[in-house]
Design an enzyme around this catalytic site. Structure first.
Site, short mmCIF file in Angstrom:
data_model
loop_
_atom_site.label_atom_id
_atom_site.label_comp_id
_atom_site.label_asym_id
_atom_site.label_seq_id
_atom_site.Cartn_x
_atom_site.Cartn_y
_atom_site.Cartn_z
N ARG A 157 -9.46 10.86 -16.49
CA ARG A 157 -7.88 11.49 -16.32
C ARG A 157 -6.85 11.01 -17.20
NH1 ARG A 157 -3.00 9.78 -13.59
NH2 ARG A 157 -4.36 7.72 -13.30
N GLY A 163 4.84 8.03 -14.97
CA GLY A 163 5.74 9.05 -14.77
C GLY A 163 4.81 10.45 -14.67
N ARG A 175 -7.71 5.88 -21.68
CA ARG A 175 -7.89 4.51 -20.88
C ARG A 175 -9.39 3.93 -20.87
NH1 ARG A 175 -4.34 5.98 -15.67
NH2 ARG A 175 -2.41 5.88 -16.87
N SER A 184 1.24 10.88 3.39
CA SER A 184 2.63 11.14 3.12
C SER A 184 2.84 10.78 1.49
CB SER A 184 3.54 10.64 3.92
OG SER A 184 3.17 9.20 4.08
N GLN A 217 4.48 4.34 -11.93
CA GLN A 217 5.33 3.71 -12.83
C GLN A 217 5.49 4.78 -14.10
OE1 GLN A 217 3.72 -0.23 -14.45
NE2 GLN A 217 4.06 -0.88 -12.39
N GLU A 274 1.94 7.96 -23.36
CA GLU A 274 1.02 7.11 -22.87
C GLU A 274 -0.37 7.58 -23.46
OE1 GLU A 274 1.00 6.89 -18.61
OE2 GLU A 274 2.92 7.59 -18.47
N THR A 311 1.33 6.84 -4.61
CA THR A 311 2.66 7.66 -5.14
C THR A 311 3.72 6.68 -5.25
OG1 THR A 311 2.07 9.68 -4.20
CG2 THR A 311 4.37 9.55 -4.88
N HIS A 342 -7.61 0.95 -15.06
CA HIS A 342 -6.38 0.65 -16.00
C HIS A 342 -6.52 -0.26 -16.77
CE1 HIS A 342 -2.33 0.86 -17.28
NE2 HIS A 342 -2.09 1.99 -16.65
N HIS A 393 -8.33 1.68 -10.89
CA HIS A 393 -6.94 2.22 -10.77
C HIS A 393 -6.91 3.88 -10.06
CE1 HIS A 393 -2.71 3.10 -12.03
NE2 HIS A 393 -3.27 4.32 -12.86
P1 FAD Z 1 -1.14 8.95 -2.08
O1 FAD Z 1 0.29 8.88 -2.91
O2 FAD Z 1 -1.74 7.61 -2.26
O3 FAD Z 1 -0.64 9.22 -0.61
C1 FAD Z 1 -1.67 8.98 0.33
C2 FAD Z 1 -1.23 9.05 1.82
O4 FAD Z 1 -2.16 9.05 2.58
C3 FAD Z 1 -0.47 7.68 2.33
O5 FAD Z 1 0.65 8.03 2.75
C4 FAD Z 1 -1.71 6.96 3.04
O6 FAD Z 1 -0.92 6.22 4.02
C5 FAD Z 1 -1.93 8.15 3.73
N1 FAD Z 1 -3.53 7.97 4.30
C6 FAD Z 1 -4.49 7.66 3.71
N2 FAD Z 1 -5.65 7.37 4.47
C7 FAD Z 1 -5.19 7.71 6.03
C8 FAD Z 1 -5.68 7.94 7.05
N3 FAD Z 1 -6.77 7.75 7.27
N4 FAD Z 1 -4.83 8.53 8.09
C9 FAD Z 1 -3.52 8.91 7.82
N5 FAD Z 1 -2.94 8.51 6.70
C10 FAD Z 1 -3.70 8.27 5.79
N6 FAD Z 1 0.07 8.72 -11.94
C11 FAD Z 1 0.80 9.35 -12.55
O7 FAD Z 1 0.39 10.68 -12.70
N7 FAD Z 1 1.70 8.91 -13.06
C12 FAD Z 1 1.98 7.43 -13.01
O8 FAD Z 1 2.63 7.15 -13.70
C13 FAD Z 1 1.06 6.58 -12.17
N8 FAD Z 1 1.14 5.49 -12.13
C14 FAD Z 1 0.44 4.91 -11.08
C15 FAD Z 1 0.70 3.45 -10.84
C16 FAD Z 1 0.09 2.70 -9.86
C17 FAD Z 1 0.11 1.24 -9.78
C18 FAD Z 1 -1.02 3.55 -9.25
C19 FAD Z 1 -1.68 2.68 -8.03
C20 FAD Z 1 -1.35 4.63 -9.54
C21 FAD Z 1 -0.45 5.34 -10.34
N9 FAD Z 1 -0.77 6.80 -10.69
C22 FAD Z 1 0.13 7.65 -11.20
C23 FAD Z 1 -1.53 7.54 -9.69
C24 FAD Z 1 -0.71 8.42 -8.77
O9 FAD Z 1 0.07 7.48 -8.30
C25 FAD Z 1 -1.77 8.72 -7.67
O10 FAD Z 1 -2.97 9.34 -8.17
C26 FAD Z 1 -1.02 9.80 -6.58
O11 FAD Z 1 0.17 9.46 -6.30
C27 FAD Z 1 -1.58 10.00 -5.70
O12 FAD Z 1 -0.70 10.89 -4.69
P2 FAD Z 1 -1.31 11.53 -3.31
O13 FAD Z 1 -0.42 12.28 -2.66
O14 FAD Z 1 -2.73 12.11 -3.46
O15 FAD Z 1 -1.78 10.19 -2.47
C1 SIN Z 2 1.04 3.85 -15.91
O1 SIN Z 2 2.07 4.11 -16.00
O2 SIN Z 2 0.44 3.43 -16.81
C2 SIN Z 2 0.07 4.67 -15.03
C3 SIN Z 2 -0.03 6.16 -15.35
C4 SIN Z 2 -1.10 6.79 -14.70
O3 SIN Z 2 -2.05 6.25 -14.05
O4 SIN Z 2 -1.24 7.97 -14.86
#
Ligand code: FAD
Ligand code: SIN
Length: 537
Positions: free
Chosen positions: A384, A48, A288, A12, A46, A116, A42, A242, A349
């Site tokens: 990335r 965007g 990065r 989610s 931070q 960035e 997600t 990161h 990261h």
């Molecule tokens: P996620 O948002 O990680 O969601 C995964 C979901 O799957 C979660 O709900 C989890 O509970 C669920 N899940 C996992 N395994 C299971 C399982 N076995 N059974 C049931 N549920 C499960 N990216 C950017 O583009 N911009 C940014 O500014 C940025 N900043 C970041 C800052 C931080 C601190 C971090 C950690 C990452 C950042 N990223 C950023 C990367 C980005 O946030 C992620 O790559 C992106 O949000 C991934 O989205 P997603 O929907 O694929 O997975």
């Molecule tokens: C950050 O805000 O530095 C993270 C951005 C990203 O992972 O894309």
């Protein structure tokens, strides 16, 4: 227990939720998520979402920045599609209630744009410095308001259900996914979810490493499940570190957004000297991989525990407005960033590799789609570009929806196929959970020490032997004892660690995020390609 649904979404975060909002127009949607629904990578984003929305920017610039960062391995058709689709997807996020920070001008459509590492222009839409939190809030609100969507919290997907396992498979026939076995942690029960389509949206795998910006959910479950089911997995060696996480024994790798460098922060050594000019013309705003490796080199040279990130030349007023979350967190740990530099270190990261998909999110398994961080779409290549990940999640959720809409009515009805319930066999309650916690620690340390920013053949071979041994031990443990979330996650991080090592050993060169001192140069003649592996190889 059995649940029947048209679409089963595992995860989610931005990918799972934005797909769910659309799929609910076609049929019933079940989202299983292993903790509380907002808990995801997600939620912690931070910086965007990158998109060309400013008149001074061009699609071509965003394409070029992405490709340059990807060090030769981006798929240009994918990059072009994602970049040109971005403005439309941003409009959709706004329509669904995401409030990005505005520019302060009179125009209601003018947004403040951050910058960035690796971006030649300001193009990052953000919501202060808690962009991910705002996106999660809005998407959850939108999804739960639809009567076709049911969210199952604390439901942990264990494994995909494959038709070949249930019925056997003719030679040459494509395998098909029928749903998933999901562990309801509250009631200690395993459900059978049967669905027309499964979307893996399980996010990343930062927890495979000792020090990571990722929250605890990031254990690579989707990659491990897809691998066990026979999916192609690629480019696992490209782990993004990161460069700037707060250095503090209690801060648990809190991220200091790259947007801070985008607003003028400069990296310095503890003695106050700058160093990035030796490594890249973009200095502190270099991509990065370059910055993380430069910091690693400098720390090894100096023996210091951290470097400094200095933005103290900006006013407190500016910093508390632009980075309220970061400012307060640093203050909590004793640093006032408006008066002094922040101590920082690199941390794991993001994983650029994952489950191989085409431009429609389809994997090599029928009716199994993957999008978001779990997938390897060809967008990121060997590294990335910042803020392209949230964007990839939302663009590929849309692409997957479009493809599933085409397939929806013609998909053969598989509801007659008998799916056996989960079988615990002879498994008993474990009285040895120390084995689980010990192996968690050993895997994460081993990956940090031997498969980190700088690798060598010897270190990779050592990691291969250790992780191989642990994998065998966990397999045995898994067969004999009743499952728990800890054990399921341990099994998955061990699998993913093994896949990272396999890909890293295959790639006999250095490129993007993979640096091996035994092959320090890029080898375009032999290695301008992905490292693709699967269970049968
Ligand atoms: P996620 O948002 O990680 O969601 C995964 C979901 O799957 C979660 O709900 C989890 O509970 C669920 N899940 C996992 N395994 C299971 C399982 N076995 N059974 C049931 N549920 C499960 N990216 C950017 O583009 N911009 C940014 O500014 C940025 N900043 C970041 C800052 C931080 C601190 C971090 C950690 C990452 C950042 N990223 C950023 C990367 C980005 O946030 C992620 O790559 C992106 O949000 C991934 O989205 P997603 O929907 O694929 O997975
Ligand atoms: C950050 O805000 O530095 C993270 C951005 C990203 O992972 O894309």
């Amino acid at each position: 227990m059995q649940v029947e649904t048209d679409f089963l979404i595992i995860g989610s975060g931005i990918a799972g939720l934005s797909f769910a909002i659309k799929a609910a127009d076609l049929g019933t949607v079940a989202i299983v998520t292993k903790k509380e629904k907002k808990e995801s990578n997600t939620n912690y984003a931070q910086g965007g979402v990158a998109a060309v929305v400013d008149e001074a920017d061009r699609f071509e610039y965003h394409v070029n920045d992405t490709i340059t960062c990807g060090a030769g391995l981006c798929r240009e058709d994918v990059v072009r599609h994602v970049v040109t689709d971005a403005p439309e997807r941003i409009k959709e996020l706004i329509k669904w209630g995401v409030e990005f920070t505005r520019s302060g001008s009179d125009s209601p459509t003018a947004y403040d744009l951050g910058r960035e590492g690796g971006h030649s222009k300001r193009r990052v839409l953000h919501a202060g410095d808690i962009t991910g939190h705002e996106i999660e809030r809005a998407l959850i609100n939108k999804a739960v308001s639809n009567k076709n969507v049911t969210i199952y919290e604390n439901f942990f997907a264990i494994d995909l259900i494959m038709k070949s396992k249930v019925l056997g498979r003719e030679a040459g026939e494509k395998n098909q996914c029928l749903g998933a076995y999901v562990f309801d942690e509250r009631d200690n029960e395993v459900y059978t979810f049967r669905s027309k389509f499964v979307l893996l949206a399980t996010g990343g795998a930062g927890k495979v490493y000792l020090i990571t910006t990722n929250p605890d959910i990031a254990t690579g479950d989707g990659i491990a499940m897809a691998y066990r089911a026979g999916a192609d997995i690629a480019n696992m060696e490209f782990i993004q570190f990161h460069p700037t996480c707060l250095y503090h024994p209690e801060a648990k790798a809190f991220l200091i957004s790259e947007a801070v460098r985008g607003e003028g922060a400069v990296l310095k050594l503890k003695n106050g000297f700058t160093f990035m000019e030796k490594y890249h013309p973009m200095e502190s705003l270099a991509p990065r991989d370059v910055v993380a490796k430069a910091i690693d080199t400098e720390l090894k040279k100096s023996g210091d525990e951290y470097v400094l990130l200095d933005i103290s030349h900006k006013s407190k007023d500016f910093l508390t407005k632009r980075f309220p979350n970061i400012y307060n967190k640093c203050l909590e740990y004793g640093t006032d960033m408006s008066k002094e530099p922040i101590p920082v270190v690199p941390a794991t990261h993001y994983i650029c590799g994952g489950v191989v998909t085409n431009l429609s999110g389809e994997t090599n398994i029928d009716r199994l789609f993957a999008c978001g961080e779990v997938a390897c779409t060809g967008l990121h290549g060997a590294n990335r570009l910042a803020s392209n990940s949230l964007l990839e999640g939302v663009v590929f959720a849309h692409r997957s929806f479009v493809r599933m809409s085409e397939l929806f009515n013609e998909a053969e009805d598989e509801s007659v196929v008998f799916i056996p319930s989960w079988d615990t066999g002879e498994a008993i309650e474990s009285d040895e959970s120390i084995v689980v916690s010990h192996n968690w620690d050993e895997i994460r340390r081993c990956m940090w020490n031997y498969v980190g920013i700088v690798r060598s053949d010897k270190r990779l071979e050592r990691a291969k032997r250790r992780i191989g041994l642990i994998n065998r031990e966990i397999d045995e443990y898994y067969r004999n004892f009743i499952i728990s979330r800890d054990l399921l996650e341990l099994r998955n991080i061990a699998t993913v660690a093994g896949l990272i090592i396999r890909c890293a050993i295959l790639r006999k060169e250095s490129r993007g995020l993979h640096y091996n001192i035994d092959y320090p140069e890029k080898d375009d003649k032999n290695w301008l390609k992905d490292t693709v592996i699967n269970k049968s190889m």
